[in-house]
Design a protein around this motif. Structure first.
Motif, PDB file in Angstrom:
ATOM      1  N   ASP A 131     -38.096 -58.627  39.569  1.00 41.58           N
ATOM      2  CA  ASP A 131     -38.536 -59.125  38.262  1.00 41.58           C
ATOM      3  C   ASP A 131     -37.884 -58.261  37.203  1.00 41.58           C
ATOM      4  OD1 ASP A 131     -39.764 -60.245  36.105  1.00 41.58           O
ATOM      5  OD2 ASP A 131     -41.796 -59.581  36.604  1.00 41.58           O
ATOM      6  N   GLY A 132     -36.736 -58.685  36.754  1.00 42.65           N
ATOM      7  CA  GLY A 132     -35.973 -57.895  35.802  1.00 42.65           C
ATOM      8  C   GLY A 132     -36.338 -58.184  34.363  1.00 42.65           C
ATOM      9  N   TRP A 133     -36.156 -57.165  33.543  1.00 39.27           N
ATOM     10  CA  TRP A 133     -36.382 -57.321  32.105  1.00 39.27           C
ATOM     11  C   TRP A 133     -35.373 -58.280  31.505  1.00 39.27           C
ATOM     12  CZ3 TRP A 133     -33.822 -54.221  27.890  1.00 39.27           C
ATOM     13  CH2 TRP A 133     -34.400 -54.512  26.642  1.00 39.27           C
ATOM     14  N   ARG A 134     -34.129 -58.252  32.037  1.00 35.21           N
ATOM     15  CA  ARG A 134     -33.086 -59.166  31.597  1.00 35.21           C
ATOM     16  C   ARG A 134     -32.481 -59.856  32.817  1.00 35.21           C
ATOM     17  NH1 ARG A 134     -28.708 -56.394  29.754  1.00 35.21           N
ATOM     18  NH2 ARG A 134     -29.443 -54.470  30.743  1.00 35.21           N
ATOM     19  N   ARG A 135     -31.906 -61.066  32.600  1.00 37.76           N
ATOM     20  CA  ARG A 135     -31.247 -61.793  33.678  1.00 37.76           C
ATOM     21  C   ARG A 135     -29.889 -62.293  33.174  1.00 37.76           C
ATOM     22  NH1 ARG A 135     -34.945 -65.975  36.816  1.00 37.76           N
ATOM     23  NH2 ARG A 135     -34.980 -67.055  34.809  1.00 37.76           N
ATOM     24  N   VAL A 136     -28.845 -62.003  33.955  1.00 36.68           N
ATOM     25  CA  VAL A 136     -27.484 -62.323  33.546  1.00 36.68           C
ATOM     26  C   VAL A 136     -26.712 -62.911  34.723  1.00 36.68           C
ATOM     27  CG1 VAL A 136     -25.263 -61.360  32.792  1.00 36.68           C
ATOM     28  CG2 VAL A 136     -27.380 -60.560  31.739  1.00 36.68           C
ATOM     29  N   ILE A 137     -25.958 -63.981  34.453  1.00 37.47           N
ATOM     30  CA  ILE A 137     -24.963 -64.494  35.391  1.00 37.47           C
ATOM     31  C   ILE A 137     -23.596 -64.070  34.869  1.00 37.47           C
ATOM     32  CG2 ILE A 137     -23.810 -66.561  36.263  1.00 37.47           C
ATOM     33  CD1 ILE A 137     -26.526 -67.935  36.311  1.00 37.47           C
ATOM     34  N   ASP A 138     -22.827 -63.453  35.738  1.00 33.51           N
ATOM     35  CA  ASP A 138     -21.511 -62.915  35.429  1.00 33.51           C
ATOM     36  C   ASP A 138     -20.489 -63.798  36.158  1.00 33.51           C
ATOM     37  OD1 ASP A 138     -19.115 -61.432  35.756  1.00 33.51           O
ATOM     38  OD2 ASP A 138     -20.179 -59.535  35.579  1.00 33.51           O
ATOM     39  N   PHE A 139     -19.847 -64.719  35.413  1.00 34.32           N
ATOM     40  CA  PHE A 139     -18.987 -65.743  36.007  1.00 34.32           C
ATOM     41  C   PHE A 139     -17.525 -65.362  35.835  1.00 34.32           C
ATOM     42  CE2 PHE A 139     -16.385 -69.528  35.776  1.00 34.32           C
ATOM     43  CZ  PHE A 139     -16.856 -70.322  36.809  1.00 34.32           C
ATOM     44  N   SER A 140     -16.749 -65.377  36.921  1.00 37.19           N
ATOM     45  CA  SER A 140     -15.314 -65.102  36.812  1.00 37.19           C
ATOM     46  C   SER A 140     -14.526 -66.209  37.490  1.00 37.19           C
ATOM     47  CB  SER A 140     -14.966 -63.742  37.426  1.00 37.19           C
ATOM     48  OG  SER A 140     -15.269 -63.710  38.803  1.00 37.19           O
ATOM     49  N   GLY A 141     -13.326 -66.474  36.944  1.00 36.52           N
ATOM     50  CA  GLY A 141     -12.477 -67.506  37.514  1.00 36.52           C
ATOM     51  C   GLY A 141     -11.171 -67.629  36.768  1.00 36.52           C
ATOM     52  N   GLU A 154     -24.202 -79.442  31.396  1.00 41.29           N
ATOM     53  CA  GLU A 154     -25.576 -79.639  31.875  1.00 41.29           C
ATOM     54  C   GLU A 154     -26.106 -78.378  32.540  1.00 41.29           C
ATOM     55  OE1 GLU A 154     -27.831 -82.220  35.400  1.00 41.29           O
ATOM     56  OE2 GLU A 154     -25.787 -82.749  34.787  1.00 41.29           O
ATOM     57  N   ALA A 155     -25.297 -77.775  33.401  1.00 40.81           N
ATOM     58  CA  ALA A 155     -25.737 -76.567  34.107  1.00 40.81           C
ATOM     59  C   ALA A 155     -25.931 -75.411  33.140  1.00 40.81           C
ATOM     60  CB  ALA A 155     -24.713 -76.201  35.177  1.00 40.81           C
ATOM     61  N   ARG A 156     -24.993 -75.229  32.232  1.00 42.82           N
ATOM     62  CA  ARG A 156     -25.126 -74.145  31.263  1.00 42.82           C
ATOM     63  C   ARG A 156     -26.398 -74.297  30.447  1.00 42.82           C
ATOM     64  NH1 ARG A 156     -20.822 -73.254  26.419  1.00 42.82           N
ATOM     65  NH2 ARG A 156     -21.680 -75.281  25.861  1.00 42.82           N
ATOM     66  N   ASP A 157     -26.696 -75.503  29.982  1.00 39.02           N
ATOM     67  CA  ASP A 157     -27.908 -75.722  29.195  1.00 39.02           C
ATOM     68  C   ASP A 157     -29.159 -75.384  29.998  1.00 39.02           C
ATOM     69  OD1 ASP A 157     -26.344 -76.518  27.092  1.00 39.02           O
ATOM     70  OD2 ASP A 157     -26.736 -78.664  27.323  1.00 39.02           O
ATOM     71  N   THR A 158     -29.167 -75.747  31.285  1.00 42.22           N
ATOM     72  CA  THR A 158     -30.320 -75.460  32.136  1.00 42.22           C
ATOM     73  C   THR A 158     -30.501 -73.959  32.322  1.00 42.22           C
ATOM     74  OG1 THR A 158     -30.069 -77.552  33.335  1.00 42.22           O
ATOM     75  CG2 THR A 158     -31.307 -75.799  34.440  1.00 42.22           C
ATOM     76  N   VAL A 159     -29.400 -73.259  32.572  1.00 38.25           N
ATOM     77  CA  VAL A 159     -29.462 -71.813  32.791  1.00 38.25           C
ATOM     78  C   VAL A 159     -29.920 -71.088  31.525  1.00 38.25           C
ATOM     79  CG1 VAL A 159     -28.065 -69.759  33.256  1.00 38.25           C
ATOM     80  CG2 VAL A 159     -27.746 -71.829  34.626  1.00 38.25           C
ATOM     81  N   VAL A 160     -29.344 -71.445  30.389  1.00 37.09           N
ATOM     82  CA  VAL A 160     -29.694 -70.787  29.138  1.00 37.09           C
ATOM     83  C   VAL A 160     -31.141 -71.079  28.757  1.00 37.09           C
ATOM     84  CG1 VAL A 160     -29.192 -70.708  26.663  1.00 37.09           C
ATOM     85  CG2 VAL A 160     -27.321 -70.686  28.318  1.00 37.09           C
ATOM     86  N   ALA A 161     -31.609 -72.313  29.017  1.00 35.23           N
ATOM     87  CA  ALA A 161     -32.995 -72.670  28.712  1.00 35.23           C
ATOM     88  C   ALA A 161     -33.978 -71.847  29.526  1.00 35.23           C
ATOM     89  CB  ALA A 161     -33.222 -74.161  28.965  1.00 35.23           C
ATOM     90  N   ALA A 162     -33.534 -71.326  30.677  1.00 37.06           N
ATOM     91  CA  ALA A 162     -34.381 -70.476  31.515  1.00 37.06           C
ATOM     92  C   ALA A 162     -34.366 -69.022  31.056  1.00 37.06           C
ATOM     93  CB  ALA A 162     -33.930 -70.565  32.971  1.00 37.06           C
ATOM     94  N   GLY A 163     -33.700 -68.745  29.942  1.00 34.91           N
ATOM     95  CA  GLY A 163     -33.665 -67.380  29.407  1.00 34.91           C
ATOM     96  C   GLY A 163     -32.610 -66.497  30.016  1.00 34.91           C
ATOM     97  N   VAL A 164     -31.625 -67.094  30.678  1.00 36.77           N
ATOM     98  CA  VAL A 164     -30.563 -66.340  31.341  1.00 36.77           C
ATOM     99  C   VAL A 164     -29.311 -66.361  30.468  1.00 36.77           C
ATOM    100  CG1 VAL A 164     -29.069 -66.222  33.380  1.00 36.77           C
ATOM    101  CG2 VAL A 164     -31.474 -66.897  33.621  1.00 36.77           C
ATOM    102  N   THR A 165     -28.634 -65.228  30.376  1.00 37.57           N
ATOM    103  CA  THR A 165     -27.362 -65.134  29.670  1.00 37.57           C
ATOM    104  C   THR A 165     -26.210 -65.327  30.656  1.00 37.57           C
ATOM    105  OG1 THR A 165     -28.220 -63.649  27.968  1.00 37.57           O
ATOM    106  CG2 THR A 165     -25.846 -63.610  28.337  1.00 37.57           C
ATOM    107  N   ILE A 166     -25.210 -66.091  30.245  1.00 39.52           N
ATOM    108  CA  ILE A 166     -24.002 -66.278  31.052  1.00 39.52           C
ATOM    109  C   ILE A 166     -22.843 -65.588  30.344  1.00 39.52           C
ATOM    110  CG2 ILE A 166     -22.420 -67.907  32.154  1.00 39.52           C
ATOM    111  CD1 ILE A 166     -24.646 -70.060  31.788  1.00 39.52           C
ATOM    112  N   ASN A 167     -22.294 -64.568  30.971  1.00 42.83           N
ATOM    113  CA  ASN A 167     -21.067 -63.931  30.503  1.00 42.83           C
ATOM    114  C   ASN A 167     -19.911 -64.378  31.388  1.00 42.83           C
ATOM    115  OD1 ASN A 167     -22.516 -62.463  28.542  1.00 42.83           O
ATOM    116  ND2 ASN A 167     -22.951 -60.846  30.023  1.00 42.83           N
ATOM    117  N   ALA A 168     -18.682 -64.185  30.915  1.00 42.76           N
ATOM    118  CA  ALA A 168     -17.549 -64.691  31.687  1.00 42.76           C
ATOM    119  C   ALA A 168     -16.385 -63.728  31.696  1.00 42.76           C
ATOM    120  CB  ALA A 168     -17.094 -66.040  31.131  1.00 42.76           C
ATOM    121  N   LEU A 169     -15.649 -63.756  32.808  1.00 44.68           N
ATOM    122  CA  LEU A 169     -14.429 -62.979  32.978  1.00 44.68           C
ATOM    123  C   LEU A 169     -13.308 -63.939  33.374  1.00 44.68           C
ATOM    124  CD1 LEU A 169     -13.068 -60.122  33.229  1.00 44.68           C
ATOM    125  CD2 LEU A 169     -13.569 -60.286  35.658  1.00 44.68           C
ATOM    126  N   PRO A 170     -12.594 -64.518  32.389  1.00 44.36           N
ATOM    127  CA  PRO A 170     -11.425 -65.332  32.727  1.00 44.36           C
ATOM    128  C   PRO A 170     -10.297 -64.459  33.242  1.00 44.36           C
ATOM    129  CG  PRO A 170     -11.647 -65.134  30.345  1.00 44.36           C
ATOM    130  CD  PRO A 170     -12.852 -64.484  30.946  1.00 44.36           C
TER     131      PRO A 170
END
Length: 234
Positions: A131-141, A154-170
């Motif tokens: 049970d973390g204070w923050r939740r992050v998805i770290d996406f690379s591709g 659609e997926a991004r909206d669902t994830v963000v609505a759950a209070g999760v941040t999505i960061n990215a590494l292109p």
């Protein structure tokens, strides 16, 4: 009155006691058809090197809880957990996590299903034992194309609505135009990242991948965003 004040303070503090780590972090790494075994290996090695780096471990030690929970998942048409959820709170746990990264066969294959990968990252956070204070998805591709499953939007909206941040590494390829004029970085900024404080840190080439991963992990663990100097150096 004093007793009422103390009760109010305890009630305000109560949610924090339920949490047991500072950050739940899902590392989503590209294993699609454009990524050969050599590139699978260097991505895993880059994350293994970064998670055991003294600067990353110092960032973890400086969090409110002194630990993070992390899992490493490769994505393609399917998703495969390479290193399961691990609480990292110092060099020993980081070394064990790194070793697990380097000792598993490839299990994800096929064309991109980015939306499905993001939703799997959310599912893994919703069903873990942390049970973390923050939740992050770290996406690379190295691409923003998606050929099956839910749409990225659609997926991004669902994830963000759950209070999760999505960061990215292109990961820029030699034929990619770079950051501006619709390059991969701009596409990731427009289509992938989302949530509070979301950002992009770019690996300019394969040689700079491990350093980019390290920089991104430090930012995510500390809860900071890239400064202009970092942005200019990407």
């Amino acid at each position: 009155m004093r007793r009422l004040f103390l009760i109010l303070l305890l009630n305000l503090a109560a949610p924090a006691f339920a949490q047991d780590t500072d950050l739940e972090l899902v590392l989503l790494a590209d294993a699609s058809g454009s990524i050969d075994q050599r590139e699978i290996d260097f991505q895993r090695q880059g994350y293994a090197q970064a998670i055991t780096d003294p600067e990353v471990l110092a960032a973890i030690a400086n969090t409110a809880y002194g630990s993070i929970a992390v899992t490493y998942v490769e994505w393609a048409a399917n998703q495969a957990v390479v290193a399961d959820w691990t609480r990292i709170d110092g060099p020993d746990s980081a070394t064990l996590f790194a070793a697990e990264l380097l000792n598993k066969p490839r299990q994800a294959y096929g064309r991109n299903a980015i939306g499905a990968a993001l939703l799997e990252g959310l599912r893994l956070m919703d069903t873990n034992d942390f049970d973390g204070w923050r939740r992050v998805i770290d996406f690379s591709g190295d691409s923003v194309r998606s050929y099956s499953g839910p749409s990225i939007a659609e997926a991004r909206d669902t994830v963000v609505a759950a209070g999760v941040t999505i960061n990215a590494l292109p990961i820029l390829r030699p034929d990619d135009p770079g950051r501006a004029q619709g390059g991969l970085e701009a596409q990731y900024e427009a289509q992938i990242i989302g949530g509070l404080g979301a950002f992009v840190v770019t690996a300019e080439n394969r040689a700079s991948f491990a350093e980019a991963v390290k920089r991104k992990l430090i930012l995510e663990i500390s809860g900071e965003m890239p400064t202009q100097d970092v942005a200019d150096a990407r």
